[in-house]
Scaffold this motif. Structure first.
Motif, mmCIF file in Angstrom:
data_model
loop_
_atom_site.group_PDB
_atom_site.id
_atom_site.type_symbol
_atom_site.label_atom_id
_atom_site.label_comp_id
_atom_site.label_asym_id
_atom_site.label_seq_id
_atom_site.Cartn_x
_atom_site.Cartn_y
_atom_site.Cartn_z
ATOM 1 N N HIS A 150 2.029 40.985 36.527
ATOM 2 C CA HIS A 150 2.128 42.420 36.803
ATOM 3 C C HIS A 150 3.375 43.044 36.167
ATOM 4 O O HIS A 150 3.691 44.194 36.457
ATOM 5 N N ILE A 151 4.091 42.272 35.328
ATOM 6 C CA ILE A 151 5.281 42.802 34.670
ATOM 7 C C ILE A 151 5.147 42.630 33.156
ATOM 8 O O ILE A 151 4.818 41.553 32.665
ATOM 9 N N GLN A 152 5.417 43.700 32.443
ATOM 10 C CA GLN A 152 5.508 43.651 30.993
ATOM 11 C C GLN A 152 6.962 43.902 30.595
ATOM 12 O O GLN A 152 7.621 44.787 31.148
ATOM 13 N N PHE A 153 7.450 43.122 29.645
ATOM 14 C CA PHE A 153 8.845 43.230 29.219
ATOM 15 C C PHE A 153 8.938 43.832 27.827
ATOM 16 O O PHE A 153 8.156 43.494 26.932
ATOM 17 N N LEU A 154 9.897 44.726 27.658
ATOM 18 C CA LEU A 154 10.165 45.345 26.367
ATOM 19 C C LEU A 154 11.654 45.204 26.058
ATOM 20 O O LEU A 154 12.495 45.179 26.959
ATOM 21 N N ARG A 155 11.992 45.113 24.778
ATOM 22 C CA ARG A 155 13.381 45.188 24.331
ATOM 23 C C ARG A 155 13.535 46.529 23.609
ATOM 24 O O ARG A 155 12.716 46.864 22.742
ATOM 25 N N SER A 156 14.549 47.277 23.966
ATOM 26 C CA SER A 156 14.661 48.616 23.386
ATOM 27 C C SER A 156 16.118 49.030 23.262
ATOM 28 O O SER A 156 16.994 48.485 23.940
ATOM 29 N N GLN A 157 16.347 49.999 22.394
ATOM 30 C CA GLN A 157 17.655 50.625 22.248
ATOM 31 C C GLN A 157 17.479 52.140 22.279
ATOM 32 O O GLN A 157 16.467 52.671 21.818
ATOM 33 N N THR A 158 18.479 52.808 22.844
ATOM 34 C CA THR A 158 18.441 54.268 22.888
ATOM 35 C C THR A 158 19.095 54.837 21.630
ATOM 36 O O THR A 158 19.552 54.105 20.757
ATOM 37 N N ALA A 159 19.181 56.161 21.586
ATOM 38 C CA ALA A 159 19.783 56.823 20.424
ATOM 39 C C ALA A 159 21.291 56.630 20.371
ATOM 40 O O ALA A 159 21.899 56.799 19.308
ATOM 41 N N GLY A 160 21.922 56.278 21.496
ATOM 42 C CA GLY A 160 23.377 56.108 21.486
ATOM 43 C C GLY A 160 23.929 55.884 22.878
ATOM 44 O O GLY A 160 23.205 55.911 23.884
ATOM 45 N N LEU A 161 25.241 55.663 22.950
ATOM 46 C CA LEU A 161 25.892 55.358 24.220
ATOM 47 C C LEU A 161 25.719 56.436 25.292
ATOM 48 O O LEU A 161 25.585 56.106 26.478
ATOM 49 N N PRO A 162 25.724 57.722 24.950
ATOM 50 C CA PRO A 162 25.492 58.723 26.004
ATOM 51 C C PRO A 162 24.182 58.488 26.745
ATOM 52 O O PRO A 162 24.119 58.619 27.975
ATOM 53 N N SER A 163 23.135 58.127 26.012
ATOM 54 C CA SER A 163 21.850 57.842 26.655
ATOM 55 C C SER A 163 21.922 56.560 27.481
ATOM 56 O O SER A 163 21.347 56.469 28.568
ATOM 57 N N ASP A 164 22.642 55.552 26.960
ATOM 58 C CA ASP A 164 22.818 54.310 27.713
ATOM 59 C C ASP A 164 23.521 54.575 29.041
ATOM 60 O O ASP A 164 23.158 54.012 30.082
ATOM 61 N N ARG A 165 24.528 55.417 29.004
ATOM 62 C CA ARG A 165 25.274 55.729 30.228
ATOM 63 C C ARG A 165 24.411 56.482 31.233
ATOM 64 O O ARG A 165 24.540 56.286 32.444
ATOM 65 N N LEU A 166 23.528 57.320 30.747
ATOM 66 C CA LEU A 166 22.618 58.021 31.646
ATOM 67 C C LEU A 166 21.673 57.034 32.342
ATOM 68 O O LEU A 166 21.364 57.180 33.533
ATOM 69 N N ILE A 167 21.208 56.028 31.598
ATOM 70 C CA ILE A 167 20.359 54.994 32.209
ATOM 71 C C ILE A 167 21.129 54.262 33.308
ATOM 72 O O ILE A 167 20.623 54.051 34.419
ATOM 73 N N ALA A 168 22.366 53.881 33.005
ATOM 74 C CA ALA A 168 23.176 53.164 33.991
ATOM 75 C C ALA A 168 23.409 54.010 35.242
ATOM 76 O O ALA A 168 23.322 53.510 36.373
ATOM 77 N N GLU A 169 23.703 55.278 35.050
ATOM 78 C CA GLU A 169 23.968 56.158 36.190
ATOM 79 C C GLU A 169 22.728 56.337 37.061
ATOM 80 O O GLU A 169 22.837 56.461 38.278
ATOM 81 N N ARG A 170 21.575 56.324 36.438
ATOM 82 C CA ARG A 170 20.340 56.514 37.205
ATOM 83 C C ARG A 170 19.905 55.233 37.905
ATOM 84 O O ARG A 170 19.331 55.285 38.998
ATOM 85 N N CYS A 171 20.158 54.104 37.283
ATOM 86 C CA CYS A 171 19.678 52.829 37.840
ATOM 87 C C CYS A 171 20.573 52.266 38.931
ATOM 88 O O CYS A 171 20.086 51.533 39.805
ATOM 89 N N TRP A 172 21.863 52.561 38.892
ATOM 90 C CA TRP A 172 22.791 51.938 39.834
ATOM 91 C C TRP A 172 23.788 52.965 40.378
ATOM 92 O O TRP A 172 24.261 53.828 39.637
ATOM 93 N N ASP A 173 24.106 52.836 41.659
ATOM 94 C CA ASP A 173 25.106 53.697 42.288
ATOM 95 C C ASP A 173 26.474 53.043 42.086
ATOM 96 O O ASP A 173 26.985 52.343 42.964
ATOM 97 N N LEU A 174 27.050 53.240 40.924
ATOM 98 C CA LEU A 174 28.297 52.569 40.576
ATOM 99 C C LEU A 174 29.477 53.120 41.373
ATOM 100 O O LEU A 174 30.449 52.401 41.635
ATOM 101 N N ARG A 175 29.424 54.365 41.767
ATOM 102 C CA ARG A 175 30.528 54.944 42.544
ATOM 103 C C ARG A 175 30.641 54.254 43.909
ATOM 104 O O ARG A 175 31.727 53.850 44.322
ATOM 105 N N GLU A 176 29.510 54.116 44.583
ATOM 106 C CA GLU A 176 29.532 53.457 45.893
ATOM 107 C C GLU A 176 29.921 51.989 45.757
ATOM 108 O O GLU A 176 30.716 51.468 46.543
ATOM 109 N N LEU A 177 29.372 51.315 44.748
ATOM 110 C CA LEU A 177 29.683 49.908 44.538
ATOM 111 C C LEU A 177 31.161 49.729 44.217
ATOM 112 O O LEU A 177 31.816 48.804 44.730
ATOM 113 N N GLY A 178 31.722 50.606 43.381
ATOM 114 C CA GLY A 178 33.142 50.521 43.056
ATOM 115 C C GLY A 178 34.022 50.691 44.272
ATOM 116 O O GLY A 178 35.039 49.998 44.432
#
Length: 265
Positions: A150-178
């Motif tokens: 039931h899982i398909q895996f993909l390898r991908s890259q975004t257009a740049g670090l700003p997009s990568d940071r947006l993914i990180a911010e959406r996937c994890w609550d880094l402020r609370e964890l910090g």
């Protein structure tokens, strides 16, 4: 401390390094240090054996509980998640897990989500989960039966670090964890001086088990992001250094106490 979790911590920290077996008498005395009654120890070990986590053997009236393939694998995976941190340069490749939720029962969906979280994937929304590390192999090994289909895996890259940071911010609550990491540092860093002076074996075991139980919840919330995706002033790596130093400093006293109890049974 929950008795079930305490059992796995004792095996993971001590008995796995002495052959993987422990007598019920030794387990009972060690868990008694943490206020667990003998009857509770017997019930917990019987249940864990019935669930397939341990094998048992009898020598006269003495029962021993032994790690088996299932429990060895769990302890190996858990230790890797807690102790292994990634500090290498990131090539900006994401591993994306797409979960096919059609015909998924609630139980199966829970198993899949638990496995994804265990291996550091963050939920982006909908059916998409992301990790900056290639953990497809570990995830597939953790899932059983048809779950992995039931899982398909993909390898991908975004257009740049700003997009990568947006993914990180959406996937994890880094402020609370910090903030939680900072709380861990403030609790355990001041204890290091006392640990270095030396604790009695019983006290060293209690402190080490408390340390492990407190810290082990963080790696399963922390995706171990590369430096380029971490917020300013990130305290996760400092917390890990405090944990490992405390853990190593308490080792001799705690291991000596466990060995003494085990040898006297």
């Amino acid at each position: 401390m929950r008795p079930r979790a305490l059992v796995f911590d004792l095996y993971g920290e001590y008995f796995r390094y002495t052959g993987g077996a422990a007598k019920l008498g030794a387990l009972t005395e060690l868990m008694g240090v943490f206020g667990v009654e003998p009857a509770t120890v017997r019930v917990v070990m019987t249940r864990l054996r019935k669930e397939g986590w341990f094998d048992s053997a009898k020598n006269g009236r003495e029962v021993s509980y032994l790690l088996n393939d299932k429990s060895w694998h769990l302890l190996d995976d858990g230790r890797a998640r807690i102790f292994e941190r990634h500090f290498d340069d990131w090539d900006r490749t994401w591993t994306q897990a797409l979960v096919d939720e059609s015909d998924l029962s609630r139980e199966r969906r829970k198993r899949i989500e638990t496995a994804l979280t265990w291996w550091g994937f963050g939920h982006h929304g909908g059916t998409a989960w992301f990790s900056p590390h290639d953990r497809e192999k570990q995830l597939r090994e953790m899932l059983s039966g048809d779950d992995e289909l039931h899982i398909q895996f993909l390898r991908s890259q975004t257009a740049g670090l700003p997009s990568d940071r947006l993914i990180a911010e959406r996937c994890w609550d880094l402020r609370e964890l910090g903030a939680d990491y900072q709380g861990f540092i403030e609790e355990f860093q001041p204890r290091l001086a006392r640990y270095r002076r030396g604790l009695g074996g019983r006290a060293a075991l209690v402190e080490r088990m408390q340390l492990i139980q407190e810290y082990r919840k963080y790696p399963f919330r922390d995706p171990d992001l590369p430096e380029s995706l971490l917020p300013p002033g990130w305290r996760g790596r400092v917390a890990h250094e405090v944990f490992t130093e405390c853990h190593d400093t308490l080792r001799a006293g705690a291991e000596g106490f466990v060995a003494q109890i085990s040898e006297n049974m």
